[in-house]
Scaffold this motif. Structure first.
Motif, short mmCIF file in Angstrom:
data_model
loop_
_atom_site.label_atom_id
_atom_site.label_comp_id
_atom_site.label_asym_id
_atom_site.label_seq_id
_atom_site.Cartn_x
_atom_site.Cartn_y
_atom_site.Cartn_z
N ARG A 18 0.83 -1.20 0.00
CA ARG A 18 0.00 0.00 0.00
C ARG A 18 0.87 1.26 0.00
O ARG A 18 0.58 2.22 -0.71
N MET A 19 1.96 1.27 0.76
CA MET A 19 2.85 2.43 0.79
C MET A 19 3.52 2.65 -0.56
O MET A 19 3.64 3.78 -1.03
N GLN A 21 2.33 1.76 -3.47
CA GLN A 21 1.31 2.25 -4.38
C GLN A 21 1.05 3.74 -4.17
O GLN A 21 0.90 4.49 -5.14
N LEU A 22 1.00 4.17 -2.91
CA LEU A 22 0.79 5.59 -2.63
C LEU A 22 1.96 6.43 -3.14
O LEU A 22 1.77 7.52 -3.69
N ASN A 23 3.20 5.92 -2.96
CA ASN A 23 4.37 6.64 -3.47
C ASN A 23 4.35 6.72 -4.99
O ASN A 23 4.69 7.76 -5.57
N MET A 25 1.69 6.70 -6.90
CA MET A 25 0.64 7.65 -7.27
C MET A 25 1.12 9.08 -7.09
O MET A 25 0.85 9.95 -7.93
N GLU A 26 1.86 9.35 -6.03
CA GLU A 26 2.39 10.69 -5.80
C GLU A 26 3.40 11.06 -6.88
O GLU A 26 3.40 12.19 -7.39
#
Length: 142
Positions: A18-19, A21-23, A25-26
């Motif tokens: 999840r981390m 994926q968030l990175n 996306m950013e």
């Protein structure tokens, strides 16, 4: 809480996924932001390249763009009116114009005028006739 840990043994892996994926996306948003900035700079460069720098002097004859004609579009309507005489020019592009007969003076934006390339001599009306009074006789049927 203990039951939840027992049911989900891959909790650390899922948290890491999840981390990441968030990175990602950013990073994607940052890349999109940078590409829009580059696109805007390129479009501004091409737009500015087509802008003509017009130098006006006091006493020049100019034509004025009539922007109100856009409300009533027509093929044969003239978009430029004039010629007008330049009276004065301000440093920020405001031009003071005077009508041909010298009765009216008004201020306009310098981007709405262009040089008048016509002759400065007198204008004469050569011939004027009405379309109703056609010079060609109408055909007769006998």
């Amino acid at each position: 809480m203990w039951a939840l840990k027992k049911l989900n043994p891959y909790r650390a892996k899922v948290a890491n996924l999840r981390m990441t994926q968030l990175n990602e996306m950013e990073e994607f948003c940052l890349h999109a932001y940078e590409s829009t900035i580059m696109y805007k700079e390129r479009m501004k460069f091409f737009h500015d390249k087509k802008i003509l720098k017009r130098e006006f002097k006091s006493g020049d004859l100019v034509l004025l763009f009539n922007s109100r004609l856009n409300l009533f579009p027509g093929k044969l309507k003239l978009k430029w009116s004039g010629p007008f005489k330049v009276v004065s020019i301000s440093p920020y592009g405001v031009i003071k114009l005077e009508s041909e007969d010298g009765t009216q003076t008004f201020k306009v934006n310098g981007q709405r005028v262009k040089h008048y390339l016509g002759t400065t001599g007198e204008r004469h009306l050569i011939e004027q006739f009405s379309l109703k009074d056609s010079p060609i006789p109408a055909p007769t049927t006998e």
